[in-house]
Design a protein around this motif. Structure first.
Motif, PDB file in Angstrom:
ATOM      1  N   ASN A 277      36.980  53.979 -23.300  1.00 44.34           N
ATOM      2  CA  ASN A 277      37.965  53.035 -23.800  1.00 44.34           C
ATOM      3  C   ASN A 277      39.368  53.365 -23.278  1.00 44.34           C
ATOM      4  O   ASN A 277      40.125  52.480 -22.876  1.00 44.34           O
ATOM      5  N   ARG A 278      39.682  54.641 -23.230  1.00 44.05           N
ATOM      6  CA  ARG A 278      40.980  55.073 -22.686  1.00 44.05           C
ATOM      7  C   ARG A 278      41.082  54.746 -21.199  1.00 44.05           C
ATOM      8  O   ARG A 278      42.135  54.334 -20.729  1.00 44.05           O
ATOM      9  N   PHE A 279      39.966  54.921 -20.469  1.00 40.75           N
ATOM     10  CA  PHE A 279      39.986  54.575 -19.047  1.00 40.75           C
ATOM     11  C   PHE A 279      40.331  53.095 -18.858  1.00 40.75           C
ATOM     12  O   PHE A 279      41.066  52.738 -17.940  1.00 40.75           O
ATOM     13  N   THR A 280      39.817  52.242 -19.749  1.00 37.19           N
ATOM     14  CA  THR A 280      40.103  50.805 -19.594  1.00 37.19           C
ATOM     15  C   THR A 280      41.595  50.537 -19.791  1.00 37.19           C
ATOM     16  O   THR A 280      42.139  49.606 -19.208  1.00 37.19           O
ATOM     17  N   GLN A 281      42.247  51.373 -20.630  1.00 32.49           N
ATOM     18  CA  GLN A 281      43.688  51.189 -20.856  1.00 32.49           C
ATOM     19  C   GLN A 281      44.522  51.830 -19.744  1.00 32.49           C
ATOM     20  O   GLN A 281      45.531  51.281 -19.317  1.00 32.49           O
ATOM     21  N   LEU A 282      44.075  53.013 -19.299  1.00 31.88           N
ATOM     22  CA  LEU A 282      44.861  53.772 -18.316  1.00 31.88           C
ATOM     23  C   LEU A 282      44.729  53.203 -16.904  1.00 31.88           C
ATOM     24  O   LEU A 282      45.651  53.297 -16.113  1.00 31.88           O
ATOM     25  N   TYR A 283      43.531  52.668 -16.591  1.00 31.19           N
ATOM     26  CA  TYR A 283      43.261  52.196 -15.223  1.00 31.19           C
ATOM     27  C   TYR A 283      42.719  50.768 -15.240  1.00 31.19           C
ATOM     28  O   TYR A 283      41.614  50.508 -14.768  1.00 31.19           O
ATOM     29  N   PRO A 284      43.502  49.801 -15.800  1.00 38.59           N
ATOM     30  CA  PRO A 284      42.950  48.438 -15.951  1.00 38.59           C
ATOM     31  C   PRO A 284      42.532  47.818 -14.625  1.00 38.59           C
ATOM     32  O   PRO A 284      41.582  47.030 -14.571  1.00 38.59           O
TER      33      PRO A 284
ATOM     34  N   ASP B  11      27.236  45.369 -13.214  1.00 35.63           N
ATOM     35  CA  ASP B  11      28.231  45.335 -12.124  1.00 35.63           C
ATOM     36  C   ASP B  11      29.075  46.598 -12.149  1.00 35.63           C
ATOM     37  O   ASP B  11      29.346  47.217 -11.128  1.00 35.63           O
ATOM     38  N   PHE B  12      29.504  46.932 -13.364  1.00 34.24           N
ATOM     39  CA  PHE B  12      30.416  48.061 -13.486  1.00 34.24           C
ATOM     40  C   PHE B  12      29.729  49.365 -13.094  1.00 34.24           C
ATOM     41  O   PHE B  12      30.246  50.139 -12.282  1.00 34.24           O
ATOM     42  N   VAL B  13      28.550  49.606 -13.682  1.00 30.23           N
ATOM     43  CA  VAL B  13      27.858  50.879 -13.427  1.00 30.23           C
ATOM     44  C   VAL B  13      27.500  50.996 -11.940  1.00 30.23           C
ATOM     45  O   VAL B  13      27.590  52.079 -11.357  1.00 30.23           O
ATOM     46  N   GLU B  14      27.157  49.865 -11.326  1.00 27.62           N
ATOM     47  CA  GLU B  14      26.836  49.892  -9.892  1.00 27.62           C
ATOM     48  C   GLU B  14      28.064  50.230  -9.032  1.00 27.62           C
ATOM     49  O   GLU B  14      27.917  50.624  -7.886  1.00 27.62           O
ATOM     50  N   SER B  15      29.252  50.059  -9.605  1.00 24.15           N
ATOM     51  CA  SER B  15      30.462  50.315  -8.810  1.00 24.15           C
ATOM     52  C   SER B  15      31.035  51.714  -9.021  1.00 24.15           C
ATOM     53  O   SER B  15      32.010  52.086  -8.366  1.00 24.15           O
ATOM     54  N   VAL B  16      30.450  52.493  -9.930  1.00 18.66           N
ATOM     55  CA  VAL B  16      31.061  53.790 -10.258  1.00 18.66           C
ATOM     56  C   VAL B  16      31.085  54.710  -9.036  1.00 18.66           C
ATOM     57  O   VAL B  16      32.129  55.253  -8.667  1.00 18.66           O
ATOM     58  N   GLU B  17      29.945  54.858  -8.381  1.00 18.17           N
ATOM     59  CA  GLU B  17      29.881  55.814  -7.265  1.00 18.17           C
ATOM     60  C   GLU B  17      30.742  55.358  -6.070  1.00 18.17           C
ATOM     61  O   GLU B  17      31.509  56.144  -5.524  1.00 18.17           O
ATOM     62  N   GLY B  18      30.599  54.078  -5.680  1.00 17.46           N
ATOM     63  CA  GLY B  18      31.216  53.624  -4.433  1.00 17.46           C
ATOM     64  C   GLY B  18      32.635  53.107  -4.568  1.00 17.46           C
ATOM     65  O   GLY B  18      33.346  52.976  -3.573  1.00 17.46           O
ATOM     66  N   VAL B  19      33.064  52.794  -5.793  1.00 24.92           N
ATOM     67  CA  VAL B  19      34.411  52.224  -5.978  1.00 24.92           C
ATOM     68  C   VAL B  19      35.229  53.058  -6.980  1.00 24.92           C
ATOM     69  O   VAL B  19      36.278  53.601  -6.632  1.00 24.92           O
ATOM     70  N   ILE B  20      34.739  53.167  -8.212  1.00 21.66           N
ATOM     71  CA  ILE B  20      35.546  53.787  -9.280  1.00 21.66           C
ATOM     72  C   ILE B  20      35.865  55.251  -8.960  1.00 21.66           C
ATOM     73  O   ILE B  20      37.031  55.657  -8.923  1.00 21.66           O
ATOM     74  N   HIS B  21      34.825  56.029  -8.721  1.00 26.24           N
ATOM     75  CA  HIS B  21      35.089  57.447  -8.472  1.00 26.24           C
ATOM     76  C   HIS B  21      35.761  57.666  -7.112  1.00 26.24           C
ATOM     77  O   HIS B  21      36.453  58.670  -6.926  1.00 26.24           O
TER      78      HIS B  21
ATOM     79  N   GLU C  43      38.185  55.699  -6.071  1.00 26.43           N
ATOM     80  CA  GLU C  43      39.595  55.500  -6.448  1.00 26.43           C
ATOM     81  C   GLU C  43      40.124  56.725  -7.198  1.00 26.43           C
ATOM     82  O   GLU C  43      41.273  57.126  -7.015  1.00 26.43           O
ATOM     83  N   VAL C  44      39.248  57.296  -8.066  1.00 27.68           N
ATOM     84  CA  VAL C  44      39.650  58.498  -8.803  1.00 27.68           C
ATOM     85  C   VAL C  44      39.999  59.610  -7.807  1.00 27.68           C
ATOM     86  O   VAL C  44      40.996  60.313  -7.962  1.00 27.68           O
ATOM     87  N   ARG C  45      39.192  59.726  -6.755  1.00 32.94           N
ATOM     88  CA  ARG C  45      39.451  60.790  -5.775  1.00 32.94           C
ATOM     89  C   ARG C  45      40.761  60.551  -5.018  1.00 32.94           C
ATOM     90  O   ARG C  45      41.434  61.495  -4.629  1.00 32.94           O
ATOM     91  N   LYS C  46      41.119  59.268  -4.846  1.00 36.53           N
ATOM     92  CA  LYS C  46      42.415  58.988  -4.191  1.00 36.53           C
ATOM     93  C   LYS C  46      43.570  59.447  -5.086  1.00 36.53           C
ATOM     94  O   LYS C  46      44.579  59.961  -4.612  1.00 36.53           O
ATOM     95  N   LEU C  47      43.401  59.220  -6.413  1.00 40.04           N
ATOM     96  CA  LEU C  47      44.445  59.629  -7.360  1.00 40.04           C
ATOM     97  C   LEU C  47      44.504  61.141  -7.494  1.00 40.04           C
ATOM     98  O   LEU C  47      45.570  61.738  -7.593  1.00 40.04           O
TER      99      LEU C  47
END
Ligand code: HEM
Length: 189
Positions: free
Chosen positions: A76-83, A94-104, A106-110
């Motif tokens: 829930n905090r992630f949804t607020q911190l990284y909308p 859709d979301f879970v399929e994007s964790v490895e290739g998109v979300i994480h 982006e996390v590594r860029k940050l």
């Protein structure tokens, strides 16, 4: 593990229990950081595991229940911190399929020094989504709780089944998400 995970955890302990409980937990855990975490710092993930153990002893709440509550809160905090990371992802699958290739990614860029797991997904013919989690840190309970938080966020009626496996490629945790009233069989493998 990034300090933001620790600061979120300690804040949740303060609000869900009390500031005194958080202080007692930190005193017992005696982390090498001295209990001072900065969001961008990096800390041993074992410190979190140790804190959960002490919090469980202090409060009488099962450690697995504490991790579940924390992971759901963290999502829930992630949804607020990284909308921006949620834009265009309309469903849990859709979301879970994007964790490895998109979300994480982006996390590594940050946070270039982020320690991230390997997550793979596949859809089954009968409408389930399988997700496999692997990480040297073996935080399958955290992955489980984040999945649960994701389902709550999207308000979908999905169930999560979980299988912990150890084979020649090491430990992994398999999750199957499926519609709560689906006829699909649980596990065939
Ligand atoms: C269902 C969705 C997700 C799952 C299953 C998941 C899983 C995990 C797990 C289990 C870890 C702990 C590290 C490890 O196991 O090796 C982790 C780390 C992390 N994830 Fe995710 N994650 C999800 C979504 C997200 C989202 C939405 C964000 C942010 C927008 C995010 C940001 C992070 C960050 C910042 C870390 C910490 C990295 C570090 O400590 O170095 N994750 N993720």
């Amino acid at each position: 593990m990034k300090g933001i995970i620790f600061t979120e955890f300690i804040e949740l302990v303060e609000t869900a229990f009390s500031i005194e409980t958080a202080e007692d937990m930190l005193e017992l855990a005696n982390p090498s950081s001295g209990g001072i975490y900065t969001a961008v710092g990096n800390y041993d993930h074992q410190e979190l595991v140790t804190m959960v153990g002490h919090l469980s002893a202090l409060t009488g709440v099962e450690a697995s229940d504490l991790v579940m509550a924390f992971g759901e809160h963290l999502f829930n905090r992630f949804t607020q911190l990284y909308p921006q990371m949620f834009v265009g992802k309309e469903t849990v699958y859709d979301f879970v399929e994007s964790v490895e290739g998109v979300i994480h990614v982006e996390v590594r860029k940050l946070y270039p020094d982020a320690e991230l797991p390997t997550i793979s997904t596949s859809r089954t013919d009968d409408g389930a989504l399988d997700m496999t989690y692997r990480s040297p840190r073996q935080l399958g309970d955290v992955a489980h709780a984040l999945l649960s938080g994701c389902i709550k966020h999207y308000q979908e009626d999905l169930t999560i089944r979980r299988h912990d496996v150890v084979d020649e490629s090491g430990p992994s945790v398999h999750f199957r998400l499926q519609p709560a009233h689906s006829e699909a069989l649980a596990w065939t493998t």
